[in-house]
Design an enzyme around this catalytic site. Structure first.
Site, PDB file in Angstrom:
ATOM      1  N   ASP A  50       0.836  -1.200   0.000  1.00 46.45           N
ATOM      2  CA  ASP A  50       0.000   0.000   0.000  1.00 46.45           C
ATOM      3  C   ASP A  50       0.871   1.251   0.000  1.00 46.45           C
ATOM      4  O   ASP A  50       0.536   2.259  -0.619  1.00 46.45           O
ATOM      5  CB  ASP A  50      -0.921   0.002   1.230  1.00 46.45           C
ATOM      6  CG  ASP A  50      -2.062  -1.005   1.075  1.00 46.45           C
ATOM      7  OD1 ASP A  50      -2.435  -1.301  -0.074  1.00 46.45           O
ATOM      8  OD2 ASP A  50      -2.564  -1.494   2.101  1.00 46.45           O
ATOM      9  N   GLY A  51       2.015   1.165   0.691  1.00 44.08           N
ATOM     10  CA  GLY A  51       2.939   2.290   0.714  1.00 44.08           C
ATOM     11  C   GLY A  51       3.461   2.624  -0.687  1.00 44.08           C
ATOM     12  O   GLY A  51       3.662   3.793  -1.022  1.00 44.08           O
ATOM     13  N   ASN A 123      -4.250   8.831   2.022  1.00 44.10           N
ATOM     14  CA  ASN A 123      -4.511   8.219   3.335  1.00 44.10           C
ATOM     15  C   ASN A 123      -4.906   9.268   4.371  1.00 44.10           C
ATOM     16  O   ASN A 123      -5.998   9.244   4.880  1.00 44.10           O
ATOM     17  CB  ASN A 123      -3.278   7.477   3.860  1.00 44.10           C
ATOM     18  CG  ASN A 123      -3.273   5.997   3.508  1.00 44.10           C
ATOM     19  OD1 ASN A 123      -4.202   5.509   2.867  1.00 44.10           O
ATOM     20  ND2 ASN A 123      -2.246   5.290   3.930  1.00 44.10           N
ATOM     21  N   GLU A 124      -3.968  10.155   4.671  1.00 48.15           N
ATOM     22  CA  GLU A 124      -4.238  11.091   5.760  1.00 48.15           C
ATOM     23  C   GLU A 124      -3.230  12.230   5.852  1.00 48.15           C
ATOM     24  O   GLU A 124      -2.117  12.146   5.364  1.00 48.15           O
ATOM     25  CB  GLU A 124      -4.276  10.375   7.114  1.00 48.15           C
ATOM     26  CG  GLU A 124      -2.947   9.977   7.720  1.00 48.15           C
ATOM     27  CD  GLU A 124      -2.350   8.701   7.144  1.00 48.15           C
ATOM     28  OE1 GLU A 124      -1.366   8.836   6.386  1.00 48.15           O
ATOM     29  OE2 GLU A 124      -2.835   7.602   7.406  1.00 48.15           O
ATOM     30  N   ARG A 150      -5.110  19.131  23.216  1.00 49.61           N
ATOM     31  CA  ARG A 150      -3.746  18.988  23.742  1.00 49.61           C
ATOM     32  C   ARG A 150      -3.410  17.511  23.742  1.00 49.61           C
ATOM     33  O   ARG A 150      -4.193  16.700  24.245  1.00 49.61           O
ATOM     34  CB  ARG A 150      -3.644  19.540  25.162  1.00 49.61           C
ATOM     35  CG  ARG A 150      -3.659  21.048  25.224  1.00 49.61           C
ATOM     36  CD  ARG A 150      -3.500  21.524  26.675  1.00 49.61           C
ATOM     37  NE  ARG A 150      -3.404  22.976  26.735  1.00 49.61           N
ATOM     38  CZ  ARG A 150      -4.427  23.798  26.639  1.00 49.61           C
ATOM     39  NH1 ARG A 150      -5.655  23.323  26.471  1.00 49.61           N
ATOM     40  NH2 ARG A 150      -4.255  25.103  26.708  1.00 49.61           N
ATOM     41  N   ASP A 152      -0.708  14.297  21.640  1.00 52.59           N
ATOM     42  CA  ASP A 152       0.398  13.954  20.734  1.00 52.59           C
ATOM     43  C   ASP A 152       0.154  14.426  19.304  1.00 52.59           C
ATOM     44  O   ASP A 152       1.090  14.824  18.605  1.00 52.59           O
ATOM     45  CB  ASP A 152       0.625  12.438  20.713  1.00 52.59           C
ATOM     46  CG  ASP A 152       1.409  11.954  21.920  1.00 52.59           C
ATOM     47  OD1 ASP A 152       1.645  12.769  22.826  1.00 52.59           O
ATOM     48  OD2 ASP A 152       1.775  10.759  21.952  1.00 52.59           O
ATOM     49  N   ALA A 187      -3.505  10.278  21.478  1.00 55.10           N
ATOM     50  CA  ALA A 187      -3.169  10.513  22.892  1.00 55.10           C
ATOM     51  C   ALA A 187      -3.517  11.922  23.372  1.00 55.10           C
ATOM     52  O   ALA A 187      -2.638  12.714  23.722  1.00 55.10           O
ATOM     53  CB  ALA A 187      -1.679  10.215  23.128  1.00 55.10           C
TER      54      ALA A 187
HETATM   55  P1  NAP Z   1       4.610   1.619   6.618  1.00 52.34           P
HETATM   56  O1  NAP Z   1       5.291   1.872   7.902  1.00 52.34           O
HETATM   57  O2  NAP Z   1       5.004   0.469   5.770  1.00 52.34           O
HETATM   58  O3  NAP Z   1       3.017   1.559   6.853  1.00 52.34           O
HETATM   59  C1  NAP Z   1       2.480   0.980   7.953  1.00 52.34           C
HETATM   60  C2  NAP Z   1       1.454  -0.060   7.528  1.00 52.34           C
HETATM   61  O4  NAP Z   1       0.292   0.604   7.020  1.00 52.34           O
HETATM   62  C3  NAP Z   1       1.926  -1.002   6.425  1.00 52.34           C
HETATM   63  O5  NAP Z   1       1.535  -2.298   6.774  1.00 52.34           O
HETATM   64  C4  NAP Z   1       1.176  -0.492   5.208  1.00 52.34           C
HETATM   65  O6  NAP Z   1       0.951  -1.503   4.250  1.00 52.34           O
HETATM   66  C5  NAP Z   1      -0.123  -0.089   5.853  1.00 52.34           C
HETATM   67  N1  NAP Z   1      -1.006   0.776   5.079  1.00 52.34           N
HETATM   68  C6  NAP Z   1      -0.713   1.821   4.270  1.00 52.34           C
HETATM   69  N2  NAP Z   1      -1.851   2.367   3.795  1.00 52.34           N
HETATM   70  C7  NAP Z   1      -2.874   1.627   4.282  1.00 52.34           C
HETATM   71  C8  NAP Z   1      -4.287   1.688   4.146  1.00 52.34           C
HETATM   72  N3  NAP Z   1      -4.859   2.637   3.405  1.00 52.34           N
HETATM   73  N4  NAP Z   1      -5.035   0.789   4.824  1.00 52.34           N
HETATM   74  C9  NAP Z   1      -4.467  -0.157   5.599  1.00 52.34           C
HETATM   75  N5  NAP Z   1      -3.146  -0.270   5.774  1.00 52.34           N
HETATM   76  C10 NAP Z   1      -2.359   0.624   5.121  1.00 52.34           C
HETATM   77  O7  NAP Z   1       4.673   2.987   5.786  1.00 52.34           O
HETATM   78  P2  NAP Z   1       4.100   3.213   4.329  1.00 52.34           P
HETATM   79  O8  NAP Z   1       3.955   1.911   3.612  1.00 52.34           O
HETATM   80  O9  NAP Z   1       4.890   4.315   3.744  1.00 52.34           O
HETATM   81  O10 NAP Z   1       2.613   3.738   4.582  1.00 52.34           O
HETATM   82  C11 NAP Z   1       2.364   5.017   5.045  1.00 52.34           C
HETATM   83  C12 NAP Z   1       1.195   4.932   5.962  1.00 52.34           C
HETATM   84  O11 NAP Z   1       1.552   4.284   7.159  1.00 52.34           O
HETATM   85  C13 NAP Z   1       0.681   6.259   6.419  1.00 52.34           C
HETATM   86  O12 NAP Z   1      -0.157   6.861   5.457  1.00 52.34           O
HETATM   87  C14 NAP Z   1      -0.039   5.885   7.697  1.00 52.34           C
HETATM   88  O13 NAP Z   1      -1.407   5.624   7.462  1.00 52.34           O
HETATM   89  C15 NAP Z   1       0.597   4.590   8.126  1.00 52.34           C
HETATM   90  N6  NAP Z   1       1.146   4.720   9.448  1.00 52.34           N
HETATM   91  C16 NAP Z   1       0.582   4.000  10.458  1.00 52.34           C
HETATM   92  C17 NAP Z   1       1.004   4.142  11.758  1.00 52.34           C
HETATM   93  C18 NAP Z   1       0.329   3.329  12.817  1.00 52.34           C
HETATM   94  O14 NAP Z   1      -0.504   2.472  12.468  1.00 52.34           O
HETATM   95  N7  NAP Z   1       0.601   3.584  14.077  1.00 52.34           N
HETATM   96  C19 NAP Z   1       2.018   5.045  12.077  1.00 52.34           C
HETATM   97  C20 NAP Z   1       2.592   5.776  11.038  1.00 52.34           C
HETATM   98  C21 NAP Z   1       2.141   5.615   9.723  1.00 52.34           C
HETATM   99  P3  NAP Z   1       2.117  -2.006   3.251  1.00 52.34           P
HETATM  100  O15 NAP Z   1       3.010  -2.865   4.078  1.00 52.34           O
HETATM  101  O16 NAP Z   1       1.339  -2.772   2.226  1.00 52.34           O
HETATM  102  O17 NAP Z   1       2.828  -0.804   2.694  1.00 52.34           O
HETATM  103 MN    MN Z   2       4.876   0.004   3.619  1.00 45.36          MN
END
Ligand code: NAP
Ligand code: MN
Length: 265
Positions: A50-51, A123-124, A150, A152, A187
């Site tokens: 997805d990334g 995404n966001e 207030r 994170d 948080a």
């Molecule tokens: P990453 O660290 O690989 O992403 C974290 C996880 O989110 C991966 O398993 C990724 O899937 C999954 N993901 C991405 N978009 C998704 C969606 N629309 N629905 C469900 N899961 C999704 O970083 P990245 O691949 O660059 O993805 C960036 C996204 O990570 C950000 O947009 C944010 O939503 C998410 N993120 C999550 C957290 C958390 O859950 N605490 C913290 C920071 C960021 P893949 O392995 O298939 O890439």
């Molecule tokens: Mn990823």
């Protein structure tokens, strides 16, 4: 048909890329693989997770049409597995995919000097304090004061982003056919002195969230992009006027993906 490819950086993904290129060459149709930035492809193929798709969408923008092949687990933005490449190329040959459109989050970042930067995310949007101390943000909805947050950080997610970071902070999962944005807290401080709603809010299109930023430096995340911003006065967010277009060559219901990702394979 002009096809651009965006790859996750690993050996298996590059292997899948080579296999697809071979199959496209062997097809009775003519496919041109383009790799010049600036040239507009008819279809962008994201191979990875997805990334990877998030990266592709920011590289090729909101005019292009996307399709994803996943080389890890089945995600939310990819439809095809590496063992289905023959079916995939056959589906491409047959043409006429259903075009599914996913809403985006649109935001304007207003600086203290009066300048403004317009951004969007699939995404966001995430805002956090640039340091570990508390983020302080006054939240307005449609021009009316709502709360002082207030804590994170704050997340404004799209429906398709609701299963990502938003879900990790207990936000609701929203079907991508619903044009909405969701505001979720990371948080929040809730005690005798400070109070937030402490629930996620889902807002329809044409509603606007405004954050008045109290911290001199904040971290702003837009999908995969993140940066420290100084002197941000306010950020406004709404459902984006443009959506991301996906070419669907087979049915893969959203709730099935949710089950697959979070409950059982
Ligand atoms: P990453 O660290 O690989 O992403 C974290 C996880 O989110 C991966 O398993 C990724 O899937 C999954 N993901 C991405 N978009 C998704 C969606 N629309 N629905 C469900 N899961 C999704 O970083 P990245 O691949 O660059 O993805 C960036 C996204 O990570 C950000 O947009 C944010 O939503 C998410 N993120 C999550 C957290 C958390 O859950 N605490 C913290 C920071 C960021 P893949 O392995 O298939 O890439
Ligand atoms: Mn990823």
């Amino acid at each position: 048909m002009k096809i651009a490819m965006v790859l996750r950086n690993d050996d298996f993904t590059r292997e899948v890329e080579q296999q697809i290129k071979e199959k496209l060459r062997a097809s009775r149709h003519t496919y041109q693989i383009i790799d010049h930035p600036g040239e507009q492809p008819d279809l962008v193929l994201s191979i990875g997770g997805d990334g990877t798709l998030l990266e592709a969408v920011h590289q090729y923008g909101l005019d292009a049409t996307y399709v994803g092949i996943h080389t890890g687990h089945l995600g939310f933005y990819a439809d095809w597995r590496p063992e289905e490449l023959n079916d995939f190329v056959q589906a491409l040959d047959e043409g006429n995919p259903q075009i599914v459109e996913y809403p985006t989050v649109q935001c304007d970042i207003h600086m203290s000097d009066g300048s403004m930067h317009s951004k969007w995310a699939l995404n966001e949007l995430v805002i956090r304090n640039a340091s570990l101390s508390t983020l302080v943000v006054c939240v307005f909805i449609n021009g009316d004061e709502f709360e002082t947050f207030r804590g994170d950080g704050l997340i404004v997610s799209s429906p398709s982003g609701s299963t990502a970071y938003n879900k990790a902070v207990n936000g609701a999962i929203v079907h991508p056919s619903i044009e909405a944005i969701q505001l979720s807290e990371i948080a929040s401080i809730n005690n005798q002195t400070y109070r937030t709603i402490n629930s996620s809010l889902v807002l329809p299109s044409h509603h606007e969230i405004e954050f008045i930023v109290m911290n001199p430096e904040i971290m702003i995340g837009l999908d995969r992009e993140q940066a420290v911003w100084k002197q941000v006065r306010a950020i406004t967010c709404r459902v984006g006027s443009n959506k991301v277009k996906f070419a669907r060559y087979k049915k893969l219901p959203f709730w099935g993906r949710v089950r697959n990702s979070f409950i059982a394979d």
